[in-house]
Design a protein around this motif. Structure first.
Motif, PDB file in Angstrom:
ATOM      1  N   VAL A   1       0.826  -1.208   0.000  1.00 27.25           N
ATOM      2  CA  VAL A   1       0.000   0.000   0.000  1.00 27.25           C
ATOM      3  C   VAL A   1       0.858   1.254   0.000  1.00 27.25           C
ATOM      4  O   VAL A   1       0.574   2.206  -0.730  1.00 27.25           O
ATOM      5  N   LEU A   2       1.915   1.282   0.794  1.00 27.11           N
ATOM      6  CA  LEU A   2       2.760   2.473   0.876  1.00 27.11           C
ATOM      7  C   LEU A   2       3.343   2.824  -0.489  1.00 27.11           C
ATOM      8  O   LEU A   2       3.304   3.979  -0.918  1.00 27.11           O
ATOM      9  N   GLU A   3       3.840   1.823  -1.187  1.00 28.40           N
ATOM     10  CA  GLU A   3       4.420   2.060  -2.513  1.00 28.40           C
ATOM     11  C   GLU A   3       3.340   2.482  -3.514  1.00 28.40           C
ATOM     12  O   GLU A   3       3.522   3.430  -4.279  1.00 28.40           O
ATOM     13  N   LYS A   4       2.215   1.798  -3.501  1.00 27.08           N
ATOM     14  CA  LYS A   4       1.138   2.122  -4.443  1.00 27.08           C
ATOM     15  C   LYS A   4       0.573   3.517  -4.198  1.00 27.08           C
ATOM     16  O   LYS A   4       0.191   4.204  -5.140  1.00 27.08           O
ATOM     17  N   SER A   5       0.484   3.912  -2.942  1.00 27.24           N
ATOM     18  CA  SER A   5      -0.144   5.201  -2.628  1.00 27.24           C
ATOM     19  C   SER A   5       0.661   6.388  -3.130  1.00 27.24           C
ATOM     20  O   SER A   5       0.126   7.481  -3.282  1.00 27.24           O
ATOM     21  N   SER A   6       1.940   6.189  -3.413  1.00 24.83           N
ATOM     22  CA  SER A   6       2.771   7.303  -3.885  1.00 24.83           C
ATOM     23  C   SER A   6       2.858   7.372  -5.416  1.00 24.83           C
ATOM     24  O   SER A   6       3.520   8.231  -5.962  1.00 24.83           O
ATOM     25  N   LYS A   7       2.149   6.473  -6.100  1.00 22.28           N
ATOM     26  CA  LYS A   7       2.196   6.440  -7.563  1.00 22.28           C
ATOM     27  C   LYS A   7       0.909   7.005  -8.167  1.00 22.28           C
ATOM     28  O   LYS A   7      -0.186   6.713  -7.683  1.00 22.28           O
ATOM     29  N   ASN A   8       1.060   7.795  -9.227  1.00 12.87           N
ATOM     30  CA  ASN A   8      -0.072   8.299 -10.018  1.00 12.87           C
ATOM     31  C   ASN A   8      -1.136   8.999  -9.175  1.00 12.87           C
ATOM     32  O   ASN A   8      -2.339   8.837  -9.418  1.00 12.87           O
ATOM     33  N   VAL A   9      -0.711   9.769  -8.198  1.00 11.22           N
ATOM     34  CA  VAL A   9      -1.624  10.389  -7.244  1.00 11.22           C
ATOM     35  C   VAL A   9      -2.640  11.297  -7.936  1.00 11.22           C
ATOM     36  O   VAL A   9      -3.846  11.201  -7.681  1.00 11.22           O
ATOM     37  N   GLN A  10      -2.185  12.175  -8.820  1.00 10.59           N
ATOM     38  CA  GLN A  10      -3.107  13.106  -9.479  1.00 10.59           C
ATOM     39  C   GLN A  10      -4.100  12.370 -10.379  1.00 10.59           C
ATOM     40  O   GLN A  10      -5.285  12.701 -10.409  1.00 10.59           O
TER      41      GLN A  10
ATOM     42  N   ASP B   1     -13.660  -2.000  -3.859  1.00  8.46           N
ATOM     43  CA  ASP B   1     -12.579  -2.961  -3.717  1.00  8.46           C
ATOM     44  C   ASP B   1     -11.419  -2.307  -2.973  1.00  8.46           C
ATOM     45  O   ASP B   1     -11.214  -1.090  -3.068  1.00  8.46           O
ATOM     46  N   ALA B   2     -10.662  -3.091  -2.240  1.00  9.62           N
ATOM     47  CA  ALA B   2      -9.485  -2.561  -1.554  1.00  9.62           C
ATOM     48  C   ALA B   2      -8.483  -2.044  -2.574  1.00  9.62           C
ATOM     49  O   ALA B   2      -8.315  -2.638  -3.633  1.00  9.62           O
ATOM     50  N   GLY B   3      -7.848  -0.934  -2.270  1.00 10.23           N
ATOM     51  CA  GLY B   3      -6.821  -0.408  -3.159  1.00 10.23           C
ATOM     52  C   GLY B   3      -6.685   1.091  -3.025  1.00 10.23           C
ATOM     53  O   GLY B   3      -7.565   1.772  -2.504  1.00 10.23           O
ATOM     54  N   THR B   4      -5.569   1.597  -3.511  1.00 12.67           N
ATOM     55  CA  THR B   4      -5.304   3.024  -3.385  1.00 12.67           C
ATOM     56  C   THR B   4      -6.126   3.855  -4.360  1.00 12.67           C
ATOM     57  O   THR B   4      -6.433   5.011  -4.078  1.00 12.67           O
TER      58      THR B   4
ATOM     59  N   MET C   1     -11.304   7.701  -3.695  1.00 12.45           N
ATOM     60  CA  MET C   1     -12.688   8.146  -3.838  1.00 12.45           C
ATOM     61  C   MET C   1     -13.256   8.717  -2.545  1.00 12.45           C
ATOM     62  O   MET C   1     -14.145   9.570  -2.567  1.00 12.45           O
ATOM     63  N   ILE C   2     -12.774   8.266  -1.433  1.00 13.86           N
ATOM     64  CA  ILE C   2     -13.400   8.562  -0.143  1.00 13.86           C
ATOM     65  C   ILE C   2     -13.479  10.058   0.175  1.00 13.86           C
ATOM     66  O   ILE C   2     -14.533  10.525   0.620  1.00 13.86           O
ATOM     67  N   PRO C   3     -12.439  10.867  -0.050  1.00 11.69           N
ATOM     68  CA  PRO C   3     -12.584  12.297   0.241  1.00 11.69           C
ATOM     69  C   PRO C   3     -13.704  12.976  -0.554  1.00 11.69           C
ATOM     70  O   PRO C   3     -14.235  14.001  -0.121  1.00 11.69           O
ATOM     71  N   PHE C   4     -14.088  12.399  -1.682  1.00 13.34           N
ATOM     72  CA  PHE C   4     -15.152  12.975  -2.509  1.00 13.34           C
ATOM     73  C   PHE C   4     -16.536  12.451  -2.107  1.00 13.34           C
ATOM     74  O   PHE C   4     -17.542  12.836  -2.690  1.00 13.34           O
ATOM     75  N   MET C   5     -16.595  11.556  -1.111  1.00 15.00           N
ATOM     76  CA  MET C   5     -17.852  10.922  -0.729  1.00 15.00           C
ATOM     77  C   MET C   5     -18.500  11.544   0.502  1.00 15.00           C
ATOM     78  O   MET C   5     -19.465  11.004   1.032  1.00 15.00           O
ATOM     79  N   THR C   6     -18.020  12.670   0.950  1.00 16.90           N
ATOM     80  CA  THR C   6     -18.501  13.259   2.211  1.00 16.90           C
ATOM     81  C   THR C   6     -19.980  13.621   2.188  1.00 16.90           C
ATOM     82  O   THR C   6     -20.611  13.684   3.242  1.00 16.90           O
TER      83      THR C   6
END
Length: 197
Positions: free
Chosen positions: A70-79, A101-104, A109-114
């Motif tokens: 997760v740490l490695e995936k979370s730093s890729k293709n952020v924008q 599904d689990a994944g970065t 999506m979660i910050p946009f689901m408020t």
């Protein structure tokens, strides 16, 4: 106190094995040496086939049989993930039942689901469930084996439980897409193969 080349490189590999990624600036501080020294160490380790250098650091070597954490995936293709996530959330309607599904990418999506408090989310992502709870979205976390690297719940129990739900929408994360084999992952347990198939 200065550290010898071999000791520095061992420390880099140890951190890489633990986190899946190492960052140049953090290594400079941790190892108490210059940027050029760390860059040389990373170059030597890459030449030895022990890592892959990336902008700002290095990652583990991955194959079709391995998966970054997760740490490695979370730093890729952020924008790109944020743009996709925003568009995906715009498709969700009030009172829908959705699968995340689990994944970065899906986590983005979660910050946009408020504003979507009336939806029910089913997920196999431990981190996703926690973040959904933080924004007060009703969430059902599937049970099964926890995969430590991806923080996903996997296995036959997940496959059986998910059959009890009907979703308006499902947002899936995959490791690859193949024209013949479809969606792919290096982990058979995460692929959802059950013994009844």
């Amino acid at each position: 106190m200065k550290v010898l080349t071999e000791e520095r490189q061992q420390a880099i590999i140890k951190q890489l094995n633990r986190d899946g990624i190492v960052k140049l600036q953090e290594l400079v501080q941790t190892l108490d040496c210059s940027i050029s020294t760390v860059r040389r160490d990373l170059q030597e380790l890459e030449d030895q086939g022990k890592l892959v250098r990336v902008h700002g650091g290095a990652t583990q070597i991955t194959t079709l049989q391995s998966e970054p954490g997760v740490l490695e995936k979370s730093s890729k293709n952020v924008q790109a993930k944020q743009k996709i996530a925003k568009l995906a959330v715009q498709q969700i309607r009030a009172d829908e039942v959705i699968y995340l599904d689990a994944g970065t990418s899906t986590e983005a999506m979660i910050p946009f689901m408020t504003t979507l408090s009336s939806v029910l989310v089913v997920t196999n992502g431990v981190q996703l469930a926690s973040k959904l709870a933080d924004i007060n979205v009703k969430t059902y976390l599937l049970g099964g084996e926890l995969k430590n690297t991806t923080k996903a719940i996997i296995g036959a129990d997940v496959v059986e439980t998910i059959k009890n739900f009907r979703f308006n929408r499902a947002f899936m994360g995959v490791n690859g897409v193949h024209p013949k084999y479809g969606f792919t992952t290096p982990d058979p347990n995460e692929a959802g193969r059950s013994s009844s198939k």
